[in-house]
Design a protein around this motif. Structure first.
Motif, PDB file in Angstrom:
ATOM      1  N   TYR A  23       0.888  -1.170   0.000  1.00  6.07           N
ATOM      2  CA  TYR A  23       0.000   0.000   0.000  1.00  6.07           C
ATOM      3  C   TYR A  23       0.920   1.212   0.000  1.00  6.07           C
ATOM      4  N   VAL A  26       4.145   1.026   2.121  1.00  8.87           N
ATOM      5  CA  VAL A  26       4.006   0.002   3.164  1.00  8.87           C
ATOM      6  C   VAL A  26       3.927  -1.389   2.534  1.00  8.87           C
ATOM      7  N   ALA A  28       2.608  -4.588   3.097  1.00 11.10           N
ATOM      8  CA  ALA A  28       1.639  -5.210   4.002  1.00 11.10           C
ATOM      9  C   ALA A  28       1.872  -6.713   4.084  1.00 11.10           C
ATOM     10  N   PRO A  47       0.488 -10.145  15.532  1.00  9.68           N
ATOM     11  CA  PRO A  47       0.097  -8.864  16.116  1.00  9.68           C
ATOM     12  C   PRO A  47      -0.629  -7.986  15.101  1.00  9.68           C
ATOM     13  N   SER A  48      -1.234  -6.938  15.599  1.00  9.94           N
ATOM     14  CA  SER A  48      -1.931  -5.995  14.743  1.00  9.94           C
ATOM     15  C   SER A  48      -0.951  -5.400  13.731  1.00  9.94           C
ATOM     16  N   GLY A  49      -1.388  -5.333  12.477  1.00 12.75           N
ATOM     17  CA  GLY A  49      -0.536  -4.747  11.436  1.00 12.75           C
ATOM     18  C   GLY A  49       0.424  -5.733  10.789  1.00 12.75           C
ATOM     19  N   SER A  50       0.317  -7.018  11.114  1.00 11.03           N
ATOM     20  CA  SER A  50       1.283  -7.989  10.590  1.00 11.03           C
ATOM     21  C   SER A  50       0.893  -8.556   9.226  1.00 11.03           C
ATOM     22  N   GLY A  51      -0.288  -8.165   8.697  1.00 12.33           N
ATOM     23  CA  GLY A  51      -0.643  -8.563   7.336  1.00 12.33           C
ATOM     24  C   GLY A  51      -1.685  -9.662   7.222  1.00 12.33           C
ATOM     25  N   LYS A  52      -2.311 -10.021   8.328  1.00 13.56           N
ATOM     26  CA  LYS A  52      -3.286 -11.124   8.323  1.00 13.56           C
ATOM     27  C   LYS A  52      -4.511 -10.787   7.486  1.00 13.56           C
ATOM     28  N   THR A  53      -5.108  -9.630   7.773  1.00 14.07           N
ATOM     29  CA  THR A  53      -6.319  -9.233   7.050  1.00 14.07           C
ATOM     30  C   THR A  53      -6.041  -9.078   5.558  1.00 14.07           C
ATOM     31  N   THR A  54      -4.897  -8.492   5.244  1.00 12.40           N
ATOM     32  CA  THR A  54      -4.546  -8.321   3.833  1.00 12.40           C
ATOM     33  C   THR A  54      -4.467  -9.679   3.135  1.00 12.40           C
TER      34      THR A  54
HETATM   35  P1  ADP Z   1      -3.519  -7.190  10.458  1.00 13.29           P
HETATM   36  O1  ADP Z   1      -4.809  -7.709   9.928  1.00 13.29           O
HETATM   37  O2  ADP Z   1      -2.510  -8.263  10.771  1.00 13.29           O
HETATM   38  O3  ADP Z   1      -3.707  -6.257  11.614  1.00 13.29           O
HETATM   39  P2  ADP Z   1      -3.352  -5.688   7.982  1.00 13.29           P
HETATM   40  O4  ADP Z   1      -3.301  -6.693   6.904  1.00 13.29           O
HETATM   41  O5  ADP Z   1      -4.665  -5.030   8.226  1.00 13.29           O
HETATM   42  O6  ADP Z   1      -2.781  -6.322   9.325  1.00 13.29           O
HETATM   43  O7  ADP Z   1      -2.297  -4.550   7.695  1.00 13.29           O
HETATM   44  C1  ADP Z   1      -0.955  -4.796   7.298  1.00 13.29           C
HETATM   45  C2  ADP Z   1      -0.263  -3.475   7.020  1.00 13.29           C
HETATM   46  O8  ADP Z   1      -0.822  -2.872   5.844  1.00 13.29           O
HETATM   47  C3  ADP Z   1      -0.406  -2.442   8.110  1.00 13.29           C
HETATM   48  O9  ADP Z   1       0.774  -1.700   8.183  1.00 13.29           O
HETATM   49  C4  ADP Z   1      -1.551  -1.593   7.647  1.00 13.29           C
HETATM   50  O10 ADP Z   1      -1.471  -0.295   8.156  1.00 13.29           O
HETATM   51  C5  ADP Z   1      -1.371  -1.603   6.134  1.00 13.29           C
HETATM   52  N1  ADP Z   1      -2.665  -1.507   5.422  1.00 13.29           N
HETATM   53  C6  ADP Z   1      -3.661  -2.393   5.424  1.00 13.29           C
HETATM   54  N2  ADP Z   1      -4.682  -2.018   4.642  1.00 13.29           N
HETATM   55  C7  ADP Z   1      -4.317  -0.832   4.107  1.00 13.29           C
HETATM   56  C8  ADP Z   1      -4.944   0.089   3.196  1.00 13.29           C
HETATM   57  N3  ADP Z   1      -6.151  -0.145   2.686  1.00 13.29           N
HETATM   58  N4  ADP Z   1      -4.260   1.214   2.880  1.00 13.29           N
HETATM   59  C9  ADP Z   1      -3.041   1.464   3.397  1.00 13.29           C
HETATM   60  N5  ADP Z   1      -2.402   0.641   4.254  1.00 13.29           N
HETATM   61  C10 ADP Z   1      -3.019  -0.489   4.608  1.00 13.29           C
END
Ligand code: ADP
Ligand code: MG
Length: 349
Positions: A23, A26, A28, A47-54
């Motif tokens: 992104y 970043v 991700a 942990p939060s921000g580690s890329g799971k949701t992505t």
């Molecule tokens: P998790 O689910 O493990 O908390 P995310 O996958 O949500 O992690 O995020 C991974 C990284 O990508 C983080 O640094 C987050 O800030 C960044 N990120 C996620 N989605 C977006 C987006 N739509 N735009 C910009 N940065 C993003």
């Protein structure tokens, strides 16, 4: 729709090959390789921000990887839009339609696809039975508790029997008791439906109790994949040792060793700790937590260890009086695990 049955029978349910997602600046997700088996309860922990949701969103098709490929049941779906993938997602915030009844919420997707009314009803009822909400069809979602709403969301996601169900911190909004109850139920339901579950959580205990296997994420990468006991007992590096369970690391003879707190005993006279590794130290801290007491023991040879002891006979008064006491602690040699040197995270920033 590309059904999974179209792919080779022995292909994994989900495969990520060198997947990368940026992104802006970043990173991700950074070159993730992963194969999830059919019917597996697989957890992405980190942990939060580690890329799971992505990662989950790329499997669902809501995001497209910048590099690498995604396969479902052996078919490359990297360029396939979400609605043509045989997957469904449950989010933390339920995303139910408040103006519709429970039954209408579960039927919604089928109504859009013009499934005949009778079949819609029948399948919605079956899905609601599955999540123990049989007979709730006419209730309004606003009349339900948090746990019940999440079950409706689950029924709605399961109603089409997708090959893969993606769950993004689905129990995050529930209180601890309900969360533990739902963990057991989700596990049971997954066993009943025989659908691959890919479950995202930052809660290590949740990951350990629910999963067949789990992947530990850190900073967009996977640090380790394995069964819960593997990962807990043989962490691949210090990050995993600290994130999954309590980090109890001491340096001995040039090696960094981890010993889990429940494996350390405080030796009481006349126990000489025969057959154990024994060290002397002082109890620096005590916290009484009802079922167990946690001690922090400062070791004379350097470093400190957390020790967890079940409160079999010990009262809170007894426990708190231990502070400052000199003790000997011991553990079986087989429970001290030397963290592999080569696998520690490389410095890259
Ligand atoms: P998790 O689910 O493990 O908390 P995310 O996958 O949500 O992690 O995020 C991974 C990284 O990508 C983080 O640094 C987050 O800030 C960044 N990120 C996620 N989605 C977006 C987006 N739509 N735009 C910009 N940065 C993003
Ligand atoms: Mg997330």
């Amino acid at each position: 729709m590309a059904r999974q049955e179209d792919g080779p029978q022995d292909a994994p349910a989900v495969r990520l090959n060198g997947v990368r997602k940026l992104y802006g600046d970043v990173v991700a997700v950074d070159h993730v390789d992963l194969a999830i088996d059919r019917d597996e309860f697989f957890t992405m922990l980190g942990p939060s921000g580690s890329g799971k949701t992505t990662c989950l969103r790329m499997i669902a098709g809501f995001e497209r990887p910048d590099e690498g490929a995604i396969e479902l049941g052996g078919s490359d779906v990297t360029g396939v839009p979400p609605f043509e993938r045989d997957v469904n997602t449950v989010f933390q915030d339920y995303a139910l339609f408040p103006h519709m009844s429970v039954g209408e919420n579960v039927e919604y997707g089928m109504r859009i696809r013009k499934v005949p009314k009778d079949e819609r009803r029948r399948r919605a009822s079956e899905a609601l039975e599955l999540v123990r909400l049989g007979g709730y069809e006419d209730r309004r979602t606003t009349q339900l508790s948090g746990g019940q709403r999440q079950r409706v969301a689950l029924a709605r996601a399961l109603v089409n029997r997708p090959a893969v169900l993606l769950l993004d911190e689905p129990l995050g909004a529930l209180d601890l008791k309900l969360r533990q109850q739902m963990q057991d139920e989700l596990r049971t339901i997954q066993g009943e439906v025989g659908i691959t579950f890919v479950y995202v959580t930052h809660d290590q205990e949740e990951a350990l109790t629910m999963s067949d296997r789990l992947a530990v994420f850190n900073d967009g990468r996977i640090e380790q994949v394995g069964a819960p006991a593997d990962v807990y007992e043989h962490p691949a590096n210090e990050f995993v040792a600290g994130f999954v369970g309590v980090s109890n690391i001491v340096e001995r003879d040039g090696r960094r060793v981890t010993i889990r707190p429940e494996k350390v005993r405080i030796l009481e006279e006349p126990d000489r700790g025969d057959g154990f590794e024994v060290e002397e130290g002082r109890i620096r801290e005590v916290s009484y937590a009802g079922m167990v007491t946690r001690f922090v023991v400062e070791l004379d040879r350097g470093g400190e260890l957390q020790v967890v002891r079940q409160n079999l006979e010990m009262s809170s008064q007894d426990a708190l009086e231990q502070r400052g006491r000199r003790v000997r602690v011991g553990w079986a040699g087989e429970h001290a695990y030397a963290i592999p040197e080569a696998a520690t995270t490389e410095e890259d920033s």
